[in-house]
Enzyme design. Structure first.
Site, PDB file in Angstrom:
ATOM      1  N   HIS A  42       6.182  51.188-121.169  1.00  0.00           N
ATOM      2  CA  HIS A  42       6.342  51.349-122.660  1.00  0.00           C
ATOM      3  C   HIS A  42       6.395  50.193-122.961  1.00  0.00           C
ATOM      4  O   HIS A  42       6.375  50.651-124.620  1.00  0.00           O
ATOM      5  CB  HIS A  42       8.275  52.008-123.047  1.00  0.00           C
ATOM      6  CG  HIS A  42       7.650  53.461-122.125  1.00  0.00           C
ATOM      7  ND1 HIS A  42       8.503  54.353-122.860  1.00  0.00           N
ATOM      8  CD2 HIS A  42       6.898  54.670-121.819  1.00  0.00           C
ATOM      9  CE1 HIS A  42       7.922  55.520-123.092  1.00  0.00           C
ATOM     10  NE2 HIS A  42       7.143  56.012-121.565  1.00  0.00           N
ATOM     11  N   THR A 225      11.805  62.969-103.665  1.00  0.00           N
ATOM     12  CA  THR A 225      12.024  61.503-103.294  1.00  0.00           C
ATOM     13  C   THR A 225      12.300  60.513-104.387  1.00  0.00           C
ATOM     14  O   THR A 225      11.218  59.802-103.968  1.00  0.00           O
ATOM     15  CB  THR A 225      11.003  61.389-102.328  1.00  0.00           C
ATOM     16  OG1 THR A 225       9.509  60.717-102.212  1.00  0.00           O
ATOM     17  CG2 THR A 225      11.177  61.665-100.740  1.00  0.00           C
ATOM     18  N   ASP A 230       6.557  56.032-102.934  1.00  0.00           N
ATOM     19  CA  ASP A 230       6.084  56.979-101.761  1.00  0.00           C
ATOM     20  C   ASP A 230       4.582  58.227-102.280  1.00  0.00           C
ATOM     21  O   ASP A 230       4.265  58.139-103.681  1.00  0.00           O
ATOM     22  CB  ASP A 230       6.887  57.513-100.326  1.00  0.00           C
ATOM     23  CG  ASP A 230       7.527  58.901-101.393  1.00  0.00           C
ATOM     24  OD1 ASP A 230       6.857  59.269-102.291  1.00  0.00           O
ATOM     25  OD2 ASP A 230       8.306  59.490-100.783  1.00  0.00           O
TER      26      ASP A 230
END
Ligand code: HEM
Ligand SMILES: [Ca+2]
Ligand SMILES: [Ca+2]
Length: 302
Positions: A42, A225, A230
């Protein structure tokens, strides 16, 4: 120009200091890594990576970008200020707030299990900010694949890198405000709603039961997760569990599907492409040399 050895003489221990100052923040609040990563996006998306997002409104020319609804739930701006205040003791007047944002984001990624990224440094801080610019430049949750690709192409990213940077949604969460449109105005987002996993749709409807969100408190995680960097995000969106329209869409668009599948299969390849996309994002419209300033206090101009 930015370089890897930028602070070699002016603040040789910069990276170690940032790392040791941010660690307690990351340990205390497990959602902080997501906040630091989104903060960099941002910042960089509005006027470039120039710490414009950290400026508070004053009575003169500064209207904080935080006034823009696109910056809903942006957090941890004050943590960058905290790191800055530590650095002001060690290397006064040397390190820009914009560089600290980039370093915090990269620490957030590696802390969460993601790639270790080397970021070039030497950004200067802006002398202005505009919430109207934030409104215009930041993508909405209804953003399309075309819109997304255009944004990242303008930063020099190729198709793979554009899909990789969206993998940032492997961390963190979204709030009902950004989800209800998909659920209750499906014509806005027909393509992606139709392919939503039924169980997931039920979860979203239970979490966000009304068209107008009742509070800002209810959220759904971006992937299953949300604390771990990941490739789960790619597996989730393939399975119809993309949180925002854009997440679902990249798992359907013929241009992006092969890349999504590749990242879902091969995490180390995702990490490698993500690292190069991250560096390109952090290089957006940077102020260098004599342009801009090094703010003493990240939240206001010198
Ligand atoms: C077209 C591109 C993108 C769109 C439309 C988009 C949209 C969103 C939305 C709507 C949220 C939820 C905010 C909330 O309700 O609390 C969000 C969260 C998030 N976004 Fe994106 N995003 C985009 C690209 C990116 C990129 C490039 C990054 C990082 C480099 C990023 C990092 C994150 C992170 C980490 C969160 C979770 C924040 C938290 O849990 O505090 N996003 N995004
Ligand atoms: Ca900025
Ligand atoms: Ca994850």
């Amino acid at each position: 120009q930015l370089s890897f050895g930028y602070y070699e003489t002016s603040c040789p221990n910069l990276e170690t200091i940032v790392k040791s100052t941010i660690l307690p923040i990351l340990l205390k609040d497990l959602t902080a890594p997501a906040a630091f990563l989104r903060l960099m996006f941002h910042d960089c998306q509005v006027q470039g990576c120039d710490a414009s997002i950290l400026l508070d409104s004053d009575n003169q020319n500064i209207n904080s970008e935080m006034v823009s609804s696109k910056n809903f739930m942006i957090r941890n701006r004050e943590s960058i200020g905290h790191i800055k205040s530590v650095l002001e003791f060690v290397c006064p007047g040397q390190v820009s707030c914009a560089d600290i944002i980039a370093l915090a984001a990269k620490e957030a990624v590696s802390f969460s299990g993601g790639p270790k990224i080397q970021v070039p440094l030497g950004r200067k801080d802006s002398t202005s900010s505009s919430y109207k610019q934030a409104d215009m430049s930041l993508p909405s949750s209804q953003s399309t694949v075309d819109g997304m690709l255009q944004i990242f192409k303008s930063k020099g990213m190729n198709l793979e890198e554009s899909v990789a940077i969206m993998g940032s949604h492997t961390l963190g969460a979204g709030h009902c405000l950004n989800i209800v449109d998909r659920l209750y105005n499906p014509k806005h987002d027909a393509a992606s709603t139709n392919v939503m996993d039924k169980g997931y749709e039920i979860l979203l409807r239970i979490t966000c039961p009304t068209k107008v969100p009742l509070t800002n408190l209810t959220f759904v995680t971006n992937d299953i997760t949300p604390l771990k960097f990941d490739n789960q995000y790619y597996q989730d969106i393939i399975n119809g569990r993309g949180l925002f329209g854009i997440d679902s869409s990249i798992a359907r668009d013929p241009r992006t599907v092969p890349i999504v599948k590749k990242f879902a299969d091969d995490q180390s390849y995702f990490f490698q492409v993500f690292a190069s996309a991250f560096v390109k994002l952090s290089w957006t419209n940077v102020l260098t040399g004599e342009t801009g300033q090094i703010r003493r206090d990240c939240s206001r101009l010198n």
